[in-house]
Design a protein around this motif. Structure first.
Motif, mmCIF file in Angstrom:
data_model
loop_
_atom_site.group_PDB
_atom_site.id
_atom_site.type_symbol
_atom_site.label_atom_id
_atom_site.label_comp_id
_atom_site.label_asym_id
_atom_site.label_seq_id
_atom_site.Cartn_x
_atom_site.Cartn_y
_atom_site.Cartn_z
ATOM 1 N N VAL A 16 -41.449 -21.672 7.297
ATOM 2 C CA VAL A 16 -41.983 -22.826 8.217
ATOM 3 C C VAL A 16 -42.605 -24.053 7.978
ATOM 4 O O VAL A 16 -43.224 -23.955 7.003
ATOM 5 C CB VAL A 16 -43.308 -21.930 9.176
ATOM 6 N N GLU A 17 -41.895 -24.991 8.414
ATOM 7 C CA GLU A 17 -42.460 -26.343 7.809
ATOM 8 C C GLU A 17 -43.653 -26.734 7.808
ATOM 9 O O GLU A 17 -44.434 -26.119 8.710
ATOM 10 C CB GLU A 17 -41.598 -27.468 8.560
ATOM 11 N N ALA A 18 -44.047 -27.235 6.702
ATOM 12 C CA ALA A 18 -45.769 -27.312 6.611
ATOM 13 C C ALA A 18 -46.289 -28.225 7.855
ATOM 14 O O ALA A 18 -47.508 -27.856 8.119
ATOM 15 C CB ALA A 18 -45.729 -28.173 5.320
ATOM 16 N N GLU A 19 -45.597 -29.178 8.380
ATOM 17 C CA GLU A 19 -46.094 -29.899 9.472
ATOM 18 C C GLU A 19 -45.228 -29.851 10.621
ATOM 19 O O GLU A 19 -44.435 -30.618 10.749
ATOM 20 C CB GLU A 19 -46.358 -31.315 9.005
ATOM 21 N N PRO A 20 -45.247 -28.745 11.343
ATOM 22 C CA PRO A 20 -44.432 -28.543 12.595
ATOM 23 C C PRO A 20 -44.085 -29.595 13.406
ATOM 24 O O PRO A 20 -43.203 -29.819 13.990
ATOM 25 C CB PRO A 20 -44.791 -27.167 13.109
ATOM 26 N N GLU A 21 -45.251 -30.363 13.601
ATOM 27 C CA GLU A 21 -45.147 -31.522 14.754
ATOM 28 C C GLU A 21 -43.956 -32.418 14.179
ATOM 29 O O GLU A 21 -43.457 -33.145 15.007
ATOM 30 C CB GLU A 21 -46.425 -32.231 14.969
ATOM 31 N N THR A 65 -33.768 -23.170 15.194
ATOM 32 C CA THR A 65 -35.112 -23.332 15.729
ATOM 33 C C THR A 65 -35.874 -24.507 14.965
ATOM 34 O O THR A 65 -35.911 -24.301 13.783
ATOM 35 C CB THR A 65 -36.031 -22.201 15.443
ATOM 36 N N PRO A 66 -36.534 -25.544 15.847
ATOM 37 C CA PRO A 66 -37.120 -26.539 15.020
ATOM 38 C C PRO A 66 -38.169 -26.063 14.317
ATOM 39 O O PRO A 66 -38.870 -25.091 14.821
ATOM 40 C CB PRO A 66 -37.467 -27.535 16.466
ATOM 41 N N GLY A 67 -38.701 -26.486 13.164
ATOM 42 C CA GLY A 67 -39.641 -26.218 12.360
ATOM 43 C C GLY A 67 -39.536 -25.211 11.712
ATOM 44 O O GLY A 67 -40.351 -24.814 10.836
ATOM 45 N N ILE A 68 -38.326 -24.638 11.685
ATOM 46 C CA ILE A 68 -37.957 -23.516 10.771
ATOM 47 C C ILE A 68 -36.582 -23.868 9.821
ATOM 48 O O ILE A 68 -35.810 -24.371 10.444
ATOM 49 C CB ILE A 68 -37.548 -21.965 11.468
ATOM 50 N N ARG A 69 -36.993 -23.320 8.446
ATOM 51 C CA ARG A 69 -35.859 -23.915 7.619
ATOM 52 C C ARG A 69 -35.373 -22.697 7.045
ATOM 53 O O ARG A 69 -36.108 -21.744 6.483
ATOM 54 C CB ARG A 69 -36.391 -24.638 6.586
ATOM 55 N N VAL A 70 -34.093 -22.445 6.798
ATOM 56 C CA VAL A 70 -33.244 -21.330 6.162
ATOM 57 C C VAL A 70 -32.745 -21.911 5.150
ATOM 58 O O VAL A 70 -31.911 -22.805 4.895
ATOM 59 C CB VAL A 70 -32.139 -20.689 6.970
ATOM 60 N N ALA A 73 -41.366 -26.418 0.028
ATOM 61 C CA ALA A 73 -42.248 -27.022 0.996
ATOM 62 C C ALA A 73 -42.159 -26.111 2.254
ATOM 63 O O ALA A 73 -41.443 -25.031 2.573
ATOM 64 C CB ALA A 73 -41.622 -28.449 1.599
ATOM 65 N N GLY A 74 -43.466 -25.922 2.835
ATOM 66 C CA GLY A 74 -43.644 -25.043 4.049
ATOM 67 C C GLY A 74 -43.888 -23.568 3.588
ATOM 68 O O GLY A 74 -44.236 -23.321 2.351
ATOM 69 N N ARG A 75 -44.219 -22.695 4.656
ATOM 70 C CA ARG A 75 -44.798 -21.414 4.250
ATOM 71 C C ARG A 75 -43.638 -20.309 4.243
ATOM 72 O O ARG A 75 -42.749 -20.489 5.328
ATOM 73 C CB ARG A 75 -45.869 -21.022 5.320
ATOM 74 N N ASN A 76 -43.312 -19.665 3.580
ATOM 75 C CA ASN A 76 -42.098 -18.761 3.114
ATOM 76 C C ASN A 76 -42.532 -17.385 4.047
ATOM 77 O O ASN A 76 -43.586 -16.585 3.760
ATOM 78 C CB ASN A 76 -42.111 -18.556 1.647
#
Length: 276
Positions: A132-137, A235-240, A205-208
């Protein structure tokens, strides 16, 4: 290097015909060589006792630069092996006194090694992480800065809105990760869920929310990679993130490892250094 050094063991595998890449060097700069015993091959090189005796290893475990360099050299040999055969990687810094000690280890564990090599044959490990990206906005693109709250009540209202947005994204990320893991597990021969990575240690970066390994046949690996790639912008804000192909560290079970004292032959061993 003289034959008086210790024997560093990278992996055990079945005999293979292909040559390892030329100029390949291992730990301490020594080229790896193949040590045969019955139906097994140990991939070994010489390392100096001054660095790899039990006492020296204990001191080196405090030296992160030394550990990182050793892990890189170890992984370089495992990668070269993975290109030509199916290796069963041993723990980082698995060391024996001499060739005889390595052969005794192979003799004692031959049945377990062969069972594991049969299970891993023709397969590689792929790692998949979901963050989950650290700053979803920001993931949805640049937005207008939030207006400065006019009062304490406005401030609390803004905080509640942001908290709800974060919770919504976190919930969607967990659903996405669960669905993705199910899809990929169905295509893999086996799967392992690892504990989520700590961002302060991994530097990512972000929460795993998903940290998984998949055992995949080489002949379906291209299809597996395409399955992962198709989800990357879902899905925006989610990184794979996809890594591999690796030797099957996560699926070697208790057969990987070594360095336990056996008749005084083994010198030492630390935990595996790879990464998924």
């Amino acid at each position: 290097m003289t034959g008086h050094g210790l024997r560093y063991v990278y992996a055990v595998c079945r005999p293979f015909g292909a040559a390892l890449q030329t100029q390949l060097t291992g730990v301490a700069g020594d080229p790896p060589r193949l040590l045969a015993h019955r139906d097994l091959i140990a991939v070994v090189s010489h390392v100096p006792e001054a660095d790899f005796s039990e006492e020296a290893l204990r001191a080196h475990l405090e030296d992160l630069d030394w550990l990182a360099g050793t892990a890189r050299a170890h992984q370089q040999v495992i990668d070269a092996l993975t290109a030509v055969t199916t290796p069963l990687p041993l723990r980082l810094a698995t060391v024996f006194r001499d060739d005889s000690g390595v052969r005794v280890m192979m003799e004692e564990r031959e049945a377990a090694f062969l069972r594991t090599l049969d299970r891993l044959d023709g397969r590689v490990e792929w790692g998949v992480k979901v963050y989950v990206e650290a700053e979803p906005e920001r993931a949805a693109g640049p937005a207008e800065p939030a207006p400065k709250p006019a009062s304490g009540r406005d401030y609390l209202r803004q905080r509640r809105r942001q908290t709800r947005a974060d919770e919504d994204l976190w919930s969607r990320a967990e659903e996405f990760a669960t669905r993705l893991h199910g899809t990929l597990s169905a295509r893999a021969d086996d799967a392992r869920l690892h504990a989520p990575q700590n961002p302060s240690l991994s530097g990512a970066a972000g929460r795993n929310v998903l940290n998984a390994a998949y055992l995949v046949r080489r002949d379906v690996s291209e299809e597996f990679v395409e399955m992962v790639d198709r989800t990357k912008n879902d899905t925006p804000g989610i990184r794979v993130e996809l890594t591999g192909p690796w030797a099957a560290y996560s699926f070697a079970g208790g057969d990987a490892g070594g360095g336990e004292a056996r008749g005084g032959e083994a010198v030492g061993g630390t935990g595996t250094g790879e990464g998924t």
